[in-house]
Write an enzyme that holds these catalytic residues in place. Structure first.
Site, mmCIF file in Angstrom:
data_model
loop_
_atom_site.group_PDB
_atom_site.id
_atom_site.type_symbol
_atom_site.label_atom_id
_atom_site.label_comp_id
_atom_site.label_asym_id
_atom_site.label_seq_id
_atom_site.Cartn_x
_atom_site.Cartn_y
_atom_site.Cartn_z
ATOM 1 N N ASP A 141 116.514 57.278 -42.208
ATOM 2 C CA ASP A 141 117.282 56.251 -41.489
ATOM 3 C C ASP A 141 117.283 56.547 -39.995
ATOM 4 O O ASP A 141 118.246 56.264 -39.301
ATOM 5 C CB ASP A 141 118.714 56.188 -42.052
ATOM 6 C CG ASP A 141 119.461 54.958 -41.576
ATOM 7 O OD1 ASP A 141 118.819 53.975 -41.188
ATOM 8 O OD2 ASP A 141 120.709 54.995 -41.586
ATOM 9 N N LYS A 144 112.393 53.853 -36.728
ATOM 10 C CA LYS A 144 111.571 53.310 -37.811
ATOM 11 C C LYS A 144 110.103 53.728 -37.744
ATOM 12 O O LYS A 144 109.456 53.828 -38.789
ATOM 13 C CB LYS A 144 111.735 51.784 -37.862
ATOM 14 C CG LYS A 144 113.227 51.334 -37.938
ATOM 15 C CD LYS A 144 114.066 52.120 -38.960
ATOM 16 C CE LYS A 144 115.560 52.112 -38.639
ATOM 17 N NZ LYS A 144 116.321 53.094 -39.432
ATOM 18 N N ASP A 169 115.985 53.335 -45.472
ATOM 19 C CA ASP A 169 116.808 52.190 -45.073
ATOM 20 C C ASP A 169 116.033 51.305 -44.096
ATOM 21 O O ASP A 169 115.049 51.749 -43.486
ATOM 22 C CB ASP A 169 118.105 52.687 -44.417
ATOM 23 C CG ASP A 169 119.097 51.549 -44.178
ATOM 24 O OD1 ASP A 169 119.064 50.553 -44.936
ATOM 25 O OD2 ASP A 169 119.915 51.657 -43.236
ATOM 26 N N ASN A 170 116.473 50.069 -43.967
ATOM 27 C CA ASN A 170 115.948 49.136 -42.944
ATOM 28 C C ASN A 170 114.457 48.868 -43.082
ATOM 29 O O ASN A 170 113.772 48.686 -42.074
ATOM 30 C CB ASN A 170 116.221 49.679 -41.522
ATOM 31 C CG ASN A 170 117.664 50.015 -41.289
ATOM 32 O OD1 ASN A 170 118.028 51.184 -41.173
ATOM 33 N ND2 ASN A 170 118.505 49.006 -41.246
ATOM 34 N N GLU A 199 123.236 45.847 -42.323
ATOM 35 C CA GLU A 199 124.648 46.233 -42.269
ATOM 36 C C GLU A 199 125.501 45.219 -41.493
ATOM 37 O O GLU A 199 125.162 44.830 -40.386
ATOM 38 C CB GLU A 199 124.800 47.633 -41.642
ATOM 39 C CG GLU A 199 124.037 47.893 -40.341
ATOM 40 C CD GLU A 199 122.652 48.517 -40.561
ATOM 41 O OE1 GLU A 199 122.025 48.276 -41.609
ATOM 42 O OE2 GLU A 199 122.216 49.265 -39.664
HETATM 43 N N1 SAM Z 1 122.231 57.288 -41.193
HETATM 44 C C1 SAM Z 1 123.267 56.802 -40.287
HETATM 45 C C2 SAM Z 1 124.288 56.010 -41.091
HETATM 46 O O1 SAM Z 1 123.878 55.201 -41.925
HETATM 47 O O2 SAM Z 1 125.476 56.205 -40.871
HETATM 48 C C3 SAM Z 1 122.700 55.926 -39.204
HETATM 49 C C4 SAM Z 1 121.558 56.540 -38.437
HETATM 50 S S1 SAM Z 1 121.045 55.568 -37.047
HETATM 51 C C5 SAM Z 1 120.387 54.133 -37.780
HETATM 52 C C6 SAM Z 1 119.582 56.438 -36.520
HETATM 53 C C7 SAM Z 1 119.873 57.754 -35.813
HETATM 54 O O3 SAM Z 1 118.692 58.530 -35.812
HETATM 55 C C8 SAM Z 1 120.288 57.620 -34.351
HETATM 56 O O4 SAM Z 1 121.516 58.268 -34.181
HETATM 57 C C9 SAM Z 1 119.180 58.321 -33.564
HETATM 58 O O5 SAM Z 1 119.666 59.018 -32.436
HETATM 59 C C10 SAM Z 1 118.610 59.260 -34.609
HETATM 60 N N2 SAM Z 1 117.183 59.579 -34.475
HETATM 61 C C11 SAM Z 1 116.181 58.701 -34.243
HETATM 62 N N3 SAM Z 1 114.989 59.297 -34.282
HETATM 63 C C12 SAM Z 1 115.231 60.614 -34.559
HETATM 64 C C13 SAM Z 1 114.398 61.736 -34.746
HETATM 65 N N4 SAM Z 1 113.066 61.631 -34.665
HETATM 66 N N5 SAM Z 1 114.979 62.928 -35.003
HETATM 67 C C14 SAM Z 1 116.328 63.032 -35.076
HETATM 68 N N6 SAM Z 1 117.164 61.990 -34.931
HETATM 69 C C15 SAM Z 1 116.632 60.792 -34.679
HETATM 70 MG MG MG Z 2 119.854 52.148 -41.250
#
Ligand code: SAM
Ligand code: MG
Length: 214
Positions: A141, A144, A169-170, A199
């Site tokens: 998640d 993407k 997800d997504n 969501e």
């Molecule tokens: N899983 C969470 C929930 O459902 O409550 C939501 C996660 S949110 C959609 C995506 C998160 O992934 C963001 O906070 C972003 O900073 C983090 N993120 C994106 N790419 C990443 C990566 N390559 N490594 C670590 N974190 C990452």
């Molecule tokens: Mg998501």
């Protein structure tokens, strides 16, 4: 106002959730994000799919890619059997600070290891630095365009075993076309789509559950 959205989400937890009650934390975040301010938590509707997969797999080891405020982290950890461990990766330190407090409010610190850093750097360290053999369940998640490269990386690093479950997800909104094409066409995965909605909206989205066949 000066505060950030994650800080306001934490505020809603502190105001409306009971300490040590994970479900009340989940409920407080859903209520806030449905009525006040949208946020990228997996949310209540897809959260039910997540819950059912966690319960079915009954994992001892879980990896979550993308913590944000810890909503799904709390949701998953609250369903884990005793002694199970959830490692969640987040590369944004401002989100990690909030997530640690949300996790603590839920009383789940003992089950959860939040690691700050980028998935591409941390996945290769899981065996040596984090003592993981393989993951029973991985929740994808994060951003993407990382789903596919990180899945290939987990395979290369030997973190998946026959029967490991990936839940993404997504896969429709924002969408992960290359990842979907990969898990659906690869003979190494058995893949299934769960239709739902983005969501806190009525926009179509869904989750893809893919069992690694080895
Ligand atoms: N899983 C969470 C929930 O459902 O409550 C939501 C996660 S949110 C959609 C995506 C998160 O992934 C963001 O906070 C972003 O900073 C983090 N993120 C994106 N790419 C990443 C990566 N390559 N490594 C670590 N974190 C990452
Ligand atoms: Mg998501």
């Amino acid at each position: 106002t000066q505060s950030t959205r994650p800080q306001r989400i934490l505020g809603a937890v502190q105001k409306n959730a009971t300490r040590g009650d994970p479900r009340s934390v989940v409920r407080a975040i859903d209520q806030y994000c449905r009525n006040q301010e949208w946020a990228m938590n997996v949310g209540d509707e897809k959260g039910c799919i997540l819950d059912s997969v966690v319960s079915e797999v009954n994992p001892a080891t879980v990896l979550e890619l993308g913590t944000y405020c810890g909503y799904s982290t709390v949701r998953i950890a609250s369903l884990l059997p005793p002694h199970a461990k959830l490692i969640t990766l987040e590369f944004n330190p401002e989100f990690a600070v909030i997530a640690r407090q949300v996790i603590a409010w839920a009383g789940l610190e003992d089950k959860i290891q939040l690691v700050e850093g980028a998935s591409g750097d941390l996945i290769p360290k899981m065996k040596e630095q984090f003592g993981v053999e393989t993951f029973d369940l991985v929740f994808l998640d994060h951003w993407k365009d990382r789903y596919l490269p990180d899945t290939k990386l987990m395979e290369e690093c030997g973190l998946l075993r026959k029967g490991s479950v990936l839940l993404a997800d997504n896969v429709i909104c924002p969408g992960t076309p290359e990842y979907l094409e990969f898990v659906r066409s690869s003979p190494r995965y058995e893949s299934q789509y769960f239709k739902s909605h983005l969501e806190y909206t009525k926009v179509e989205d869904g989750m893809e559950k893919s069992v690694f066949l080895g």
